[in-house]
Every structure is written in structure tokens, then in C-alpha cells.
Motif scaffolding. Structure first.
Motif, PDB file in Angstrom:
ATOM      1  N   ASN A  94       0.830  -1.209   0.000  1.00 30.90           N
ATOM      2  CA  ASN A  94       0.000   0.000   0.000  1.00 30.90           C
ATOM      3  C   ASN A  94       0.860   1.252   0.000  1.00 30.90           C
ATOM      4  OD1 ASN A  94      -2.431  -1.428   0.115  1.00 30.90           O
ATOM      5  ND2 ASN A  94      -2.625  -1.251   2.338  1.00 30.90           N
ATOM      6  N   GLU A  95       1.814   1.294   0.931  1.00 33.56           N
ATOM      7  CA  GLU A  95       2.641   2.482   1.102  1.00 33.56           C
ATOM      8  C   GLU A  95       3.560   2.708  -0.094  1.00 33.56           C
ATOM      9  OE1 GLU A  95       2.332   4.726   3.482  1.00 33.56           O
ATOM     10  OE2 GLU A  95       0.630   3.545   4.198  1.00 33.56           O
ATOM     11  N   ALA A  96       3.980   1.615  -0.746  1.00 37.13           N
ATOM     12  CA  ALA A  96       4.860   1.751  -1.910  1.00 37.13           C
ATOM     13  C   ALA A  96       4.126   2.315  -3.115  1.00 37.13           C
ATOM     14  CB  ALA A  96       5.477   0.401  -2.255  1.00 37.13           C
ATOM     15  N   GLY A  97       2.789   2.186  -3.127  1.00 36.22           N
ATOM     16  CA  GLY A  97       1.998   2.736  -4.231  1.00 36.22           C
ATOM     17  C   GLY A  97       1.546   1.716  -5.254  1.00 36.22           C
ATOM     18  N   LEU A  98       1.572   0.419  -4.914  1.00 38.02           N
ATOM     19  CA  LEU A  98       1.096  -0.600  -5.843  1.00 38.02           C
ATOM     20  C   LEU A  98      -0.341  -0.300  -6.261  1.00 38.02           C
ATOM     21  CD1 LEU A  98       1.951  -3.351  -7.152  1.00 38.02           C
ATOM     22  CD2 LEU A  98       0.675  -4.453  -5.300  1.00 38.02           C
ATOM     23  N   GLU A  99      -0.634  -0.515  -7.552  1.00 33.47           N
ATOM     24  CA  GLU A  99      -1.967  -0.188  -8.060  1.00 33.47           C
ATOM     25  C   GLU A  99      -2.777  -1.419  -8.459  1.00 33.47           C
ATOM     26  OE1 GLU A  99      -1.560   3.937 -10.309  1.00 33.47           O
ATOM     27  OE2 GLU A  99       0.281   2.762 -10.438  1.00 33.47           O
ATOM     28  N   HIS A 100      -2.107  -2.466  -8.905  1.00 31.60           N
ATOM     29  CA  HIS A 100      -2.796  -3.698  -9.298  1.00 31.60           C
ATOM     30  C   HIS A 100      -2.028  -4.901  -8.773  1.00 31.60           C
ATOM     31  CE1 HIS A 100      -5.602  -1.821 -12.137  1.00 31.60           C
ATOM     32  NE2 HIS A 100      -4.593  -1.069 -12.547  1.00 31.60           N
ATOM     33  N   LEU A 101      -2.756  -5.911  -8.325  1.00 31.88           N
ATOM     34  CA  LEU A 101      -2.144  -7.181  -7.930  1.00 31.88           C
ATOM     35  C   LEU A 101      -2.995  -8.318  -8.462  1.00 31.88           C
ATOM     36  CD1 LEU A 101      -0.402  -8.233  -4.715  1.00 31.88           C
ATOM     37  CD2 LEU A 101      -2.391  -9.575  -5.417  1.00 31.88           C
ATOM     38  N   GLN A 102      -2.354  -9.326  -9.031  1.00 33.13           N
ATOM     39  CA  GLN A 102      -3.073 -10.508  -9.522  1.00 33.13           C
ATOM     40  C   GLN A 102      -2.518 -11.766  -8.888  1.00 33.13           C
ATOM     41  OE1 GLN A 102      -4.512 -11.095 -13.627  1.00 33.13           O
ATOM     42  NE2 GLN A 102      -3.135 -12.862 -13.734  1.00 33.13           N
ATOM     43  N   ILE A 103      -3.438 -12.639  -8.492  1.00 31.31           N
ATOM     44  CA  ILE A 103      -3.096 -13.978  -8.012  1.00 31.31           C
ATOM     45  C   ILE A 103      -3.834 -14.987  -8.868  1.00 31.31           C
ATOM     46  CG2 ILE A 103      -3.197 -15.592  -6.070  1.00 31.31           C
ATOM     47  CD1 ILE A 103      -3.285 -13.199  -4.181  1.00 31.31           C
ATOM     48  N   SER A 104      -3.112 -15.983  -9.370  1.00 32.26           N
ATOM     49  CA  SER A 104      -3.762 -17.086 -10.065  1.00 32.26           C
ATOM     50  C   SER A 104      -3.953 -18.237  -9.090  1.00 32.26           C
ATOM     51  CB  SER A 104      -2.923 -17.560 -11.258  1.00 32.26           C
ATOM     52  OG  SER A 104      -3.111 -16.722 -12.365  1.00 32.26           O
ATOM     53  N   ILE A 105      -5.168 -18.757  -9.027  1.00 35.45           N
ATOM     54  CA  ILE A 105      -5.492 -19.879  -8.147  1.00 35.45           C
ATOM     55  C   ILE A 105      -5.906 -21.052  -9.033  1.00 35.45           C
ATOM     56  CG2 ILE A 105      -6.954 -20.693  -6.269  1.00 35.45           C
ATOM     57  CD1 ILE A 105      -7.160 -17.862  -5.273  1.00 35.45           C
ATOM     58  N   ASP A 106      -5.259 -22.199  -8.826  1.00 33.40           N
ATOM     59  CA  ASP A 106      -5.388 -23.319  -9.752  1.00 33.40           C
ATOM     60  C   ASP A 106      -6.479 -24.321  -9.388  1.00 33.40           C
ATOM     61  OD1 ASP A 106      -3.251 -22.292 -11.196  1.00 33.40           O
ATOM     62  OD2 ASP A 106      -1.778 -23.398 -10.005  1.00 33.40           O
ATOM     63  N   ASN A 107      -6.827 -24.408  -8.113  1.00 26.68           N
ATOM     64  CA  ASN A 107      -7.765 -25.443  -7.684  1.00 26.68           C
ATOM     65  C   ASN A 107      -8.405 -25.067  -6.355  1.00 26.68           C
ATOM     66  OD1 ASN A 107      -5.498 -25.934  -5.956  1.00 26.68           O
ATOM     67  ND2 ASN A 107      -4.673 -27.375  -7.462  1.00 26.68           N
ATOM     68  N   ALA A 108      -9.395 -25.857  -5.951  1.00 32.59           N
ATOM     69  CA  ALA A 108     -10.070 -25.599  -4.678  1.00 32.59           C
ATOM     70  C   ALA A 108      -9.254 -26.114  -3.501  1.00 32.59           C
ATOM     71  CB  ALA A 108     -11.456 -26.228  -4.676  1.00 32.59           C
ATOM     72  N   VAL A 109      -8.592 -27.250  -3.693  1.00 33.78           N
ATOM     73  CA  VAL A 109      -7.721 -27.826  -2.664  1.00 33.78           C
ATOM     74  C   VAL A 109      -6.385 -28.167  -3.317  1.00 33.78           C
ATOM     75  CG1 VAL A 109      -9.606 -28.708  -1.259  1.00 33.78           C
ATOM     76  CG2 VAL A 109      -8.647 -30.142  -3.059  1.00 33.78           C
ATOM     77  N   PRO A 110      -5.287 -28.103  -2.580  1.00 33.19           N
ATOM     78  CA  PRO A 110      -3.975 -28.361  -3.175  1.00 33.19           C
ATOM     79  C   PRO A 110      -3.835 -29.806  -3.639  1.00 33.19           C
ATOM     80  CG  PRO A 110      -3.797 -28.166  -0.782  1.00 33.19           C
ATOM     81  CD  PRO A 110      -5.193 -27.764  -1.141  1.00 33.19           C
ATOM     82  N   ASP A 111      -3.036 -30.004  -4.689  1.00 28.09           N
ATOM     83  CA  ASP A 111      -2.764 -31.351  -5.172  1.00 28.09           C
ATOM     84  C   ASP A 111      -1.302 -31.456  -5.564  1.00 28.09           C
ATOM     85  OD1 ASP A 111      -2.534 -30.129  -7.679  1.00 28.09           O
ATOM     86  OD2 ASP A 111      -4.553 -30.697  -8.302  1.00 28.09           O
TER      87      ASP A 111
END
Length: 357
Positions: free
Chosen positions: A136-153
Motif C-alpha cells: 500500500n505504502e509503496a503505491g502498488l496499483e494492481h495485484l493478480q493472483i492465479s489460483i489453480d484449484n479448490a484444494v492443493p494437489d
């Protein structure tokens, strides 16, 4: 899962900061579009790698290793200065895992100090309340996370189960925009997971997109009937995102070639940890020239170069950039020779590849 039922709410002060940053970022994005329509002489979007190392080892990924040292801060600033002097509008930091860079907040601050929009793609595992506030303080404007599944495999630990608490922290404390990307295609065990992830993202107030698995060359694999139905539903959930303008994704889902002009190497650049310019993450080696030696004439040539991989490409960020120029300047040149000696030789590459872009 129980965590899915919990809705995190931001405080009034965080909500106010988020609305202000969103308004300012959206204004800057509109200026970016106007600038891109007026001139074709500058990069619109650059992906830059501050470190190739990752804290995970997803078996489909060819964009990480487990040993590289981070690019020194002074070198990162020098590369960002070169990109700013080119007139670049947006910088997206990716990896590897960018949050493993010990001075990632200083990198973001430098992007912002040079007038460029700052984004990041992360697996999310290193996020906590303190890190979110640093971003927040650094000034980031967009962040994306890719999520592959509902539970880890055995393929990927990037699951809704392992990340949901961090998503709640983002909903409560982040003042930057958050996008959650789910994936569909060959190798995804349960396609319905993508829809579950997308609904959770919207529930938490984030935008939602969906990526389609591609092969080791970044090329398309058509979806089956059930996957196509899920894909179309997720696309309707992403109506608040600029990615909704990507009609190409509907062609990808059906295995159709897409008629467009890829402007990678010019309007889109991929800068690896070694400081080399590439078309994209899936075509490293083209052109494979050091950023310090990458001239305006080289960018103009790549702008006019017809890419052999374009018709069946699934790399969405490059496609999004292409939208702004598809209506003009037909491409008439052929690609120059690849630079194999400049391609990082020890990147992990196991099986199929998904794009986090």
C-alpha cells in the motif's frame, strides 16, 4: 470449505483510501489508452522479472527456478529508468515470485516515481498484513493472483483452501486493485473449481478473470463442452475488468485461431532477470537483446513483424495490448533470428504451461 463462507470487510479508512487510489489509477489508465491511440512509438505494458526464484514448484510452470539471486536494486532501477525513458505506461512485476525480492517495495516506489502504473503478479503465499501495508505504502496499483484449484494437489499448491485467509486480508487491508485469475484446460482435474474460485473472488470484492491452459509454446488447447460452459459463466463475472474486451478468449476456448497483430517486442516487452528483451514469457529468445542495447529502430521493426505464434496464442496480456493497434499498420516483416545463447538455460519446465498473465 468453512473459510469460503466468511466475508472480510475493509474499515472505513481503508475503503476511502481504496476508492481514492482506484479513481486515480483509472484516470491514469484512461490517459494510457489515449496516449497509446495517439502514438505507436512507446511500450504500453512491460513485464519485468526482479528474481526468477520461487517459493513454490508448480509442475506446469516454466518460469521459475529454486536458486537464483534477486536482481540488485540499483540494476532494477536502471532498467526501470530505461523503460520510463522509452515512454512505457505500465510495469507489471512478476517472476518467479516477486515478493521474494527483499526490496520489492523500493522497486514499486521507483516505478511510481517515474510516472508508470505499477502492477504485480504473485502466488500470494508470502502475503500477510504487514506485507500488504508495505505494498500500500509503496503505491502498488494492481495485484493478480492465479489460483489453480479448490484444494492443493500434486500439481499445484495454489488453491482456494491455502490462500483464502490471505484473500480475506487483501479484502480488509489492501488499497490497490486485486484480480483473481482461475484456470481451465487440459490438466485441470476439476473444472468446476474455476467457477468456485471466481465466485469467491467476486464475493470478496475483487475482479475475476479466467486463463486457458496453453502448451509449452504458449499455444492454445480448446476446451471441452463442460469447460466451455464454465468459461462463459466466469467471463460474465469479470465484467468489471478491462479483460472483458478480449474477444480472443472466446476463440481460444473453442480452439479457433485469432486474427490479430501481436506487437510484442514493441508495445509489449518481457524483460527477464538477465535484462534481456523477449517477445513474451513463452517466446524467450526472440529477440533476446539486452535492454541497454534495445533501440527505437528495433522496437519499430518488431511492431511491424508478423509473429509466427500469434494465431494460436493464449497469452492474454499481450493480446490486451494488441487491441489498441489491431486496427492499423499491417505487419509485413518476418521475425529475425532467435538468440538461443541468451535464453536462461536452467529454468524449470515440466509438462504443460499455464499463463498467469
Amino acid at each position: 470449505m468453512a473459510a469460503d463462507t466468511k466475508i472480510a470487510r475493509a474499515s472505513a479508512s481503508v475503503s476511502a483510501r481504496k476508492k481514492l487510489r482506484f479513481a486515480r489509477t483509472r484516470l491514469r489508465e484512461l490517459r494510457m489508452i489515449a496516449k497509446a491511440l495517439v502514438s505507436t512509438k512507446h511500450p504500453i505494458l512491460v513485464h519485468i522479472i526482479p528474481n526468477r526464484r520461487c517459493n513454490l514448484a508448480c509442475t506446469y510452470c516454466n518460469e521459475f527456478d529454486d536458486f537464483s539471486k534477486p536482481v540488485p536494486l540499483d540494476e532494477m532501477k536502471n532498467r526501470l529508468d530505461i523503460l520510463a525513458d522509452m515512454g512505457t505506461s505500465v510495469i507489471t512485476i512478476s517472476g518467479g515470485e516477486p515478493l521474494m525480492h527483499p526490496e520489492i517495495d523500493q522497486i514499486i516506489r521507483h516505478i511510481r516515481s517515474r510516472g508508470m502504473i505499477a502492477g504485480m503478479i504473485t502466488n500470494g503465499f508470502l502475503l500477510d498484513r504487514k506485507t500488504i501495508e508495505r505494498l500500500n505504502e509503496a503505491g502498488l496499483e494492481h495485484l493478480q493472483i492465479s489460483i489453480d484449484n479448490a484444494v492443493p494437489d500434486e500439481v499445484s499448491l495454489k488453491s482456494l483452501k491455502t490462500l483464502d485467509t490471505r484473500l480475506q486480508w487483501l479484502a480488509q487491508f489492501a488499497v490497490f486493485q486485486v484480480n483473481i485469475n482461475s484456470v481451465l484446460g487440459s490438466g485441470v482435474k476439476n473444472p468446476a473449481d474455476a467457477l468456485k474460485i471466481a465466485h469467491r473472488a467476486v464475493e470478496l470484492g475483487f475482479t475475476s478473470t479466467v486463463g486457458i491452459i496453453h502448451d509449452h509454446n504458449g499455444q492454445l488447447k480448446p476446451l471441452g463442452p463442460n469447460e466451455t460452459e464454465i468459461f462463459e459463466e466466469i467471463m460474465t463475472l469479470g465484467k468489471r475488468s478491462f479483460s472483458r474486451f478480449n474477444e480472443f478468449q472466446h476463440n481460444v476456448a473453442r480452439g479457433r485461431e485469432h486474427n490479430w497483430s501481436c506487437r510484442s517486442g514493441s508495445r509489449y516487452l518481457y524483460i527477464c532477470e538477465e535484462g534481456l528483451v523477449h517477445w513474451c514469457s513463452q517466446q524467450r529468445g526472440y529477440p533476446g537483446i539486452p535492454l541497454t542495447q534495445y533501440t527505437p529502430e528495433m522496437r519499430r521493426r518488431e511492431y511491424a513483424t508478423k509473429k509466427f505464434c500469434a494465431p494460436r496464442c493464449t497469452v492474454s496480456c499481450v493480446q490486451q495490448v494488441g487491441i489498441l493497434d489491431n486496427w492499423r499498420d499491417p505487419q509485413t516483416l518476418k521475425p529475425g533470428p532467435m538468440s538461443p545463447a541468451r535464453v536462461p538455460a536452467q529454468l524449470v519446465h515440466i509438462g504443460s504451461v499455464r499463463s498467469d498473465n
